[in-house]
Design an enzyme around this catalytic site. Sequence first.
Site, mmCIF file in Angstrom:
data_model
loop_
_atom_site.group_PDB
_atom_site.id
_atom_site.type_symbol
_atom_site.label_atom_id
_atom_site.label_comp_id
_atom_site.label_asym_id
_atom_site.label_seq_id
_atom_site.Cartn_x
_atom_site.Cartn_y
_atom_site.Cartn_z
ATOM 1 N N HIS A 10 0.811 -1.218 0.000
ATOM 2 C CA HIS A 10 0.000 0.000 0.000
ATOM 3 C C HIS A 10 0.846 1.270 0.000
ATOM 4 C CE1 HIS A 10 -3.824 -1.962 -0.049
ATOM 5 N NE2 HIS A 10 -3.479 -2.727 0.963
ATOM 6 N N HIS A 43 3.645 -7.990 -3.207
ATOM 7 C CA HIS A 43 2.910 -8.751 -4.223
ATOM 8 C C HIS A 43 3.171 -8.109 -5.575
ATOM 9 C CE1 HIS A 43 -1.250 -10.530 -5.615
ATOM 10 N NE2 HIS A 43 -0.245 -10.853 -6.426
ATOM 11 N N HIS A 50 0.646 -1.890 -8.194
ATOM 12 C CA HIS A 50 1.334 -1.187 -7.099
ATOM 13 C C HIS A 50 2.834 -1.490 -7.098
ATOM 14 C CE1 HIS A 50 0.308 -5.035 -5.265
ATOM 15 N NE2 HIS A 50 -0.922 -4.664 -4.943
ATOM 16 N N GLU A 70 4.806 -12.411 -2.920
ATOM 17 C CA GLU A 70 3.506 -12.973 -3.285
ATOM 18 C C GLU A 70 3.367 -12.887 -4.797
ATOM 19 O OE1 GLU A 70 0.896 -11.930 0.711
ATOM 20 O OE2 GLU A 70 0.634 -10.704 -1.082
ATOM 21 N N THR A 100 -8.224 -6.491 -3.871
ATOM 22 C CA THR A 100 -7.194 -7.206 -3.140
ATOM 23 C C THR A 100 -7.502 -8.686 -3.275
ATOM 24 O OG1 THR A 100 -6.062 -7.426 -0.992
ATOM 25 C CG2 THR A 100 -8.461 -7.154 -0.948
ATOM 26 N N HIS A 191 -4.349 -11.747 6.091
ATOM 27 C CA HIS A 191 -5.431 -11.132 5.310
ATOM 28 C C HIS A 191 -6.496 -10.575 6.242
ATOM 29 C CE1 HIS A 191 -7.070 -10.108 1.398
ATOM 30 N NE2 HIS A 191 -8.260 -10.277 1.918
#
Length: 239
Positions: A10, A43, A50, A70, A100, A191
Site C-alpha cells: 500500500h 505482491h 502497485h 507474493e 485485493t 489477510h
Amino acid sequence: MAKLGLNVDHIATVRQARGGSEPDPVTAAAIGELAGAEGITIHLREDRRHIQDRDLEILRRTVQTKLNLEMAATDEMVGIACRIRPEQCTLVPEKRQELTTEGGLDVLGNLAGITRATSSLREAGIVVSLFVDPTVEQIRASKESGADAIEIHTGRYAEARSEKSRHHELAAIREAIRLGNELGLTVHAGHGLNYVNILPLTGLAGIEEFNIGHSIISRAMLVGLDRAVREMVTLIRRP
C-alpha cells in the site's frame, strides 16, 4: 514466537496514484525492519498496479530479514522469482478486477500447475508457501504439491460480523494450524488482520508468521510507520 511480515504494497499504491517516486516501498521496508518486522512481503501483480519490478529488484538487495514475494503461479512470475530468488514465494490467486486478494488458492483444482510452479521455485532454492483457505482439502493438497508452508487466509475470520461466526472461523483456523503442523508444513496467517482481531490468533500455538499490511499502513498515516510497526510487533509477541 510468531514473527511479523510487513506488507508494503500500500506504500506503492499511494506512489502509483500520482505516478511519481514517493513514497518508496524500499524506504518503508527499511523502517519496518528497524521497528521490528522480521520479514517484508510484496505482491508483484501481473498488472503491476502497485509494486513494480524495480521495487522487487532493489528490495532483494536491501532487505535484511526475509523477502517474501507474493505472486500468481504463472510462467512469467515463476521466471522472475527464479531470477531474483527471494527467500520465500507465496503463491496466491489473482484476478485483474479485484481490489485485493479475495480468497485462497484452489490448490486442489489446480494441483498440476501449482506443483509444477512449486517444483521450479524450490529447485531455485526458494521456500514456497501457498495462500489457502482453512479447509482440510486445500491443506492436504498443499502438502501434495510439495510446498514448504501454507499461509492461512484469515479474511473470513476478519470479516465475521457476529460472535458466533467469529468463533466458527477461529475454530476452522485452529484446525487448519493443527493439520498443517501435523503434515509437516510451516504455518503462516494473513489477510484482513488488524490491531484488534489479531489478539485471539496470537494465542494459537503453531503460527510462525503473520503477514499484515493494510492495517499497519493505515495506522502509520496517523502515528508514523515506526510506531505502527512496533505496536503490532508488541501485540504479536505478547505472552
